[in-house]
Write an enzyme that holds these catalytic residues in place. Structure first.
Site, PDB file in Angstrom:
ATOM      1  N   GLY A 244      57.432   6.467  67.290  1.00 48.62           N
ATOM      2  CA  GLY A 244      56.912   5.102  67.298  1.00 48.62           C
ATOM      3  C   GLY A 244      56.325   5.397  68.818  1.00 48.62           C
ATOM      4  N   SER A 245      56.085   3.980  69.423  1.00 44.63           N
ATOM      5  CA  SER A 245      55.482   3.934  70.607  1.00 44.63           C
ATOM      6  C   SER A 245      56.180   4.521  72.136  1.00 44.63           C
ATOM      7  CB  SER A 245      55.558   2.392  71.101  1.00 44.63           C
ATOM      8  OG  SER A 245      56.723   1.922  71.299  1.00 44.63           O
ATOM      9  N   GLY A 249      60.088   4.957  72.910  1.00 46.48           N
ATOM     10  CA  GLY A 249      60.829   6.073  73.226  1.00 46.48           C
ATOM     11  C   GLY A 249      61.754   6.118  74.448  1.00 46.48           C
ATOM     12  N   GLU A 267      58.514  11.280  68.633  1.00 49.78           N
ATOM     13  CA  GLU A 267      57.205  11.487  68.128  1.00 49.78           C
ATOM     14  C   GLU A 267      56.306  10.131  68.712  1.00 49.78           C
ATOM     15  OE1 GLU A 267      55.885  14.009  67.161  1.00 49.78           O
ATOM     16  OE2 GLU A 267      57.432  15.102  66.108  1.00 49.78           O
ATOM     17  N   GLU A 401      46.270   3.557  74.243  1.00 48.21           N
ATOM     18  CA  GLU A 401      46.037   3.792  72.720  1.00 48.21           C
ATOM     19  C   GLU A 401      46.063   2.564  72.287  1.00 48.21           C
ATOM     20  OE1 GLU A 401      50.022   4.624  70.821  1.00 48.21           O
ATOM     21  OE2 GLU A 401      49.072   5.973  69.356  1.00 48.21           O
TER      22      GLU A 401
HETATM   23  P1  NAD Z   1      57.453   0.721  67.733  1.00 50.55           P
HETATM   24  O1  NAD Z   1      57.741   1.623  68.991  1.00 50.55           O
HETATM   25  O2  NAD Z   1      57.276  -0.638  68.382  1.00 50.55           O
HETATM   26  O3  NAD Z   1      58.471   0.475  66.792  1.00 50.55           O
HETATM   27  C1  NAD Z   1      58.868   1.911  66.337  1.00 50.55           C
HETATM   28  C2  NAD Z   1      60.343   1.659  65.522  1.00 50.55           C
HETATM   29  O4  NAD Z   1      61.031   1.598  66.729  1.00 50.55           O
HETATM   30  C3  NAD Z   1      60.242   0.710  64.626  1.00 50.55           C
HETATM   31  O5  NAD Z   1      61.334   0.862  63.597  1.00 50.55           O
HETATM   32  C4  NAD Z   1      61.107  -0.597  65.516  1.00 50.55           C
HETATM   33  O6  NAD Z   1      61.722  -1.579  65.108  1.00 50.55           O
HETATM   34  C5  NAD Z   1      62.082   0.418  66.521  1.00 50.55           C
HETATM   35  N1  NAD Z   1      61.976  -0.175  67.710  1.00 50.55           N
HETATM   36  C6  NAD Z   1      61.398  -1.383  68.451  1.00 50.55           C
HETATM   37  N2  NAD Z   1      62.162  -1.556  69.491  1.00 50.55           N
HETATM   38  C7  NAD Z   1      63.152  -0.930  69.559  1.00 50.55           C
HETATM   39  C8  NAD Z   1      64.333  -0.730  70.358  1.00 50.55           C
HETATM   40  N3  NAD Z   1      64.564  -1.661  71.627  1.00 50.55           N
HETATM   41  N4  NAD Z   1      65.289  -0.142  70.192  1.00 50.55           N
HETATM   42  C9  NAD Z   1      65.540   0.882  69.191  1.00 50.55           C
HETATM   43  N5  NAD Z   1      64.462   0.821  68.047  1.00 50.55           N
HETATM   44  C10 NAD Z   1      63.273  -0.109  68.579  1.00 50.55           C
HETATM   45  O7  NAD Z   1      56.144   1.616  67.346  1.00 50.55           O
HETATM   46  P2  NAD Z   1      55.045   0.866  66.418  1.00 50.55           P
HETATM   47  O8  NAD Z   1      54.376   0.009  66.844  1.00 50.55           O
HETATM   48  O9  NAD Z   1      55.945   0.698  64.805  1.00 50.55           O
HETATM   49  O10 NAD Z   1      54.366   2.202  65.866  1.00 50.55           O
HETATM   50  C11 NAD Z   1      52.973   2.511  66.690  1.00 50.55           C
HETATM   51  C12 NAD Z   1      53.356   3.816  67.535  1.00 50.55           C
HETATM   52  O11 NAD Z   1      54.028   4.868  66.829  1.00 50.55           O
HETATM   53  C13 NAD Z   1      52.051   4.130  68.153  1.00 50.55           C
HETATM   54  O12 NAD Z   1      52.500   4.435  69.564  1.00 50.55           O
HETATM   55  C14 NAD Z   1      51.923   5.416  67.565  1.00 50.55           C
HETATM   56  O13 NAD Z   1      51.122   6.417  68.115  1.00 50.55           O
HETATM   57  C15 NAD Z   1      53.338   5.964  67.133  1.00 50.55           C
HETATM   58  N6  NAD Z   1      53.478   6.875  66.161  1.00 50.55           N
HETATM   59  C16 NAD Z   1      53.656   8.306  66.520  1.00 50.55           C
HETATM   60  C17 NAD Z   1      53.778   9.331  65.603  1.00 50.55           C
HETATM   61  C18 NAD Z   1      53.952  10.643  65.951  1.00 50.55           C
HETATM   62  O14 NAD Z   1      54.143  11.426  64.804  1.00 50.55           O
HETATM   63  N7  NAD Z   1      53.816  11.139  66.981  1.00 50.55           N
HETATM   64  C19 NAD Z   1      53.411   8.860  63.978  1.00 50.55           C
HETATM   65  C20 NAD Z   1      53.230   7.474  64.064  1.00 50.55           C
HETATM   66  C21 NAD Z   1      53.147   6.759  64.765  1.00 50.55           C
END
Ligand code: NAD
Length: 501
Positions: A244-245, A249, A267, A401
């Site tokens: 995720g983001s 992270g 990731e 991004e």
């Molecule tokens: P996000 O980080 O907002 O969400 C990802 C996950 O985290 C979701 O399930 C969300 O519910 C959860 N989440 C959100 N807040 C949280 C918290 N406080 N505690 C625990 N979990 C929480 O990201 P997104 O908008 O869903 O996805 C886009 C991002 O993911 C982009 O930055 C993208 O580059 C990245 N991404 C990376 C990869 C990789 O393999 N490197 C692959 C796909 C996406």
């Protein structure tokens, strides 16, 4: 079912049963407090159903089920042969439901049904099979022998893995975590993204059908703030495997520090450069790659090549070629099998892309194509493929991004300049180079600070190669045999011989 006909896809979609409940200890359940959230389909903005919004109590129940399943050995202690058979049966069951899963993915994310059915679901199945095949080939190590001592090191499963995944490739990303974690003998609690919970819930049900014992794989949908945070702060979770983001992270590392120092693998995002040198061996192939590397999945790809670095001698002609490809990428109905570019995941993500487009214009970049919301009548969230030229390497569009279909073109004059611009980012996920020179390609591969480097192609590897980033793109690897290590602890065992004499 998916026979290439719009009408049939629509009929099949209409006949679908949408999974909305959590899966805890092998049972489909509502949230203990009854909370639900509206699951919006980005293709037309309609509500697909009210999905369980898990909270800390539900996460607690799922972790307890996963812990009990781990501790009594119902999965971990099965023979490698038995575990392998179950994971293969799991892959077979996913394959038998591939059409259904593809439709769920398309309705949940707005991605074209052609992509869901030929990329997302087949790759999720491949991942499952790869780790099914791997699990009986994991050996420990024996230390150099001694007459008085026998020492060996062995990989032991960690216990309960919390997997938190994003919405861009919902099932595929989930299987990158779930399959190796299960192959190592762990139990899992999966928290899918709130934008795309359905394929994960269905996958959990299919795992049970395939013979995975109840409690070994639990799926709890809900918001990141509530369900995700509860999982990441839980004292009985041994590891969080996250995609995720970067913002989230960072939170996960804090939650780990504030709770039980659980392991964390991240990731994260990227701002990946694709570099076209003047000796590019095939400009047409490179132009196709440059366009699809940013516009595939509506630009919502962590490895998206959002920065196109082109040598000044070839830039004018090359950019024309990329524009010509981009013009063929037309936003369309995700359920139409001929559509290759669908909707963005949500109104919020669409507005983020539009905001970055406005900022790029304010900062003086030259818009060559696109830039607007389209298909508004559908009720969905569509942004057309957008290309900016003359992007300053320090501009917002070159540094942040977007996670949307927005490409920034940057000109360079020397190899050194290209490498410097390419590496001038906090991210380090992927990078690509187009050149006919072996020496230049090899130099680029060494100089580019990225976890993945592709020469004369983009995203040209598969499950056999590790996937992950350098720098703020995270740490830990998905895919390949390397992914298995993060779901295990290494135990060193030593026998002292002759003690009985
Ligand atoms: P996000 O980080 O907002 O969400 C990802 C996950 O985290 C979701 O399930 C969300 O519910 C959860 N989440 C959100 N807040 C949280 C918290 N406080 N505690 C625990 N979990 C929480 O990201 P997104 O908008 O869903 O996805 C886009 C991002 O993911 C982009 O930055 C993208 O580059 C990245 N991404 C990376 C990869 C990789 O393999 N490197 C692959 C796909 C996406």
């Amino acid at each position: 079912m998916l026979n290439g006909d719009v009408y049939d896809v629509r009929q099949s979609a209409a006949a679908l049963c949408f999974p909305t409940e959590a899966l805890i200890d092998g049972v489909s359940v509502a949230a203990r407090d009854g909370t639900r959230f509206a699951n919006i389909s980005p293709g037309d903005g309609r509500c697909l159903g009210e999905v369980v919004a898990g909270n800390a109590v539900d996460i607690d129940a799922a972790v307890a089920a996963a812990r009990a399943a781990f501790d009594d050995g119902r999965w971990r202690d099965q023979s490698v042969r038995a575990k392998k058979a179950v994971l293969h049966a799991f892959a077979d069951t996913l394959a038998a439901h591939a059409d259904e899963l593809a439709l769920l993915e398309t309705l949940d994310t707005g991605k074209p049904i052609g992509d869901a059915s030929t990329v997302d679901i087949p790759l999720a199945i491949d991942t499952t099979r790869y780790y099914a095949e791997a699990l009986d080939k994991i050996y420990g190590e024996v230390a150099p022998p001694s007459p008085t001592r026998l020492s060996y090191a062995v990989n032991e499963p960690l216990g309960v893995i919390g997997a938190i995944v994003p919405w861009n490739f919902p099932l595929h990303m989930a299987m990158w975590k779930v399959a190796p974690a299960l192959a190592m003998g762990n139990s899992v609690v999966l928290k899918p993204a709130e934008q795309s919970p359905m394929s994960a819930i269905r996958m959990g049900q299919l795992a049970l059908e395939a013979g995975l014992p109840p409690g070994v794989l639990n799926v709890v949908p809900g918001t990141g703030e509530v369900a995700g945070q509860a999982l990441a702060r839980h004292m009985d979770v041994d590891m969080i495997a996250f995609t995720g983001s970067g913002v989230v992270g960072r939170l996960l590392m804090r939650y780990s520090a504030d709770s039980n120092l659980k392991r964390v693998s991240l990731e994260l995002g990227g701002k990946s450069p694709q570099i076209v040198f003047p000796d590019c061996p095939n400009f047409e192939a490179a132009a196709q790659a440059a366009a699809w590397a940013i516009f595939y999945n509506q630009g919502q790809v962590c490895t998206a090549a959002s920065r196109l670095l082109v040598h000044c001698d070839v830039k004018a002609d090359f950019v024309k070629r990329v524009i010509a490809v981009a013009k063929t990428i037309v936003p369309g109905d995700p359920l139409d099998p001929s559509t290759r570019f669908g909707a963005m995941i949500s109104e919020a993500q669409m507005n983020t892309a539009l905001r970055y487009i406005a900022i790029a214009e304010q900062e003086g970049a030259e818009r060559l194509i696109g830039g607007s919301r389209v298909r508004q009548d559908s009720g969905g969230f569509y942004v057309e493929p957008t290309i900016f030229d003359a992007v300053n390497p320090n501009a917002t569009l070159a540094r942040e991004e977007v996670f949307g279909p927005v490409l920034g073109v940057i000109e360079f004059a020397t190899d050194e300049q290209a490498f410097a611009i390419a590496n001038d980012t906090v991210y380090g996920l992927a990078a690509g180079v187009w050149t006919a020179s072996l020496e230049r390609a090899h130099t680029a591969a060494r100089r580019l600070k990225a976890g993945l480097v592709w020469v004369n192609g983009w995203d040209s590897c598969d499950i056999t190669m590790p996937f992950g980033g350098f720098k703020q793109s995270g740490f830990g690897r998905d895919r390949s045999l390397h992914a298995l290590a993060k779901y295990a602890d290494l135990k060193a065992v030593t026998f002292t011989l002759g003690a009985a004499a």
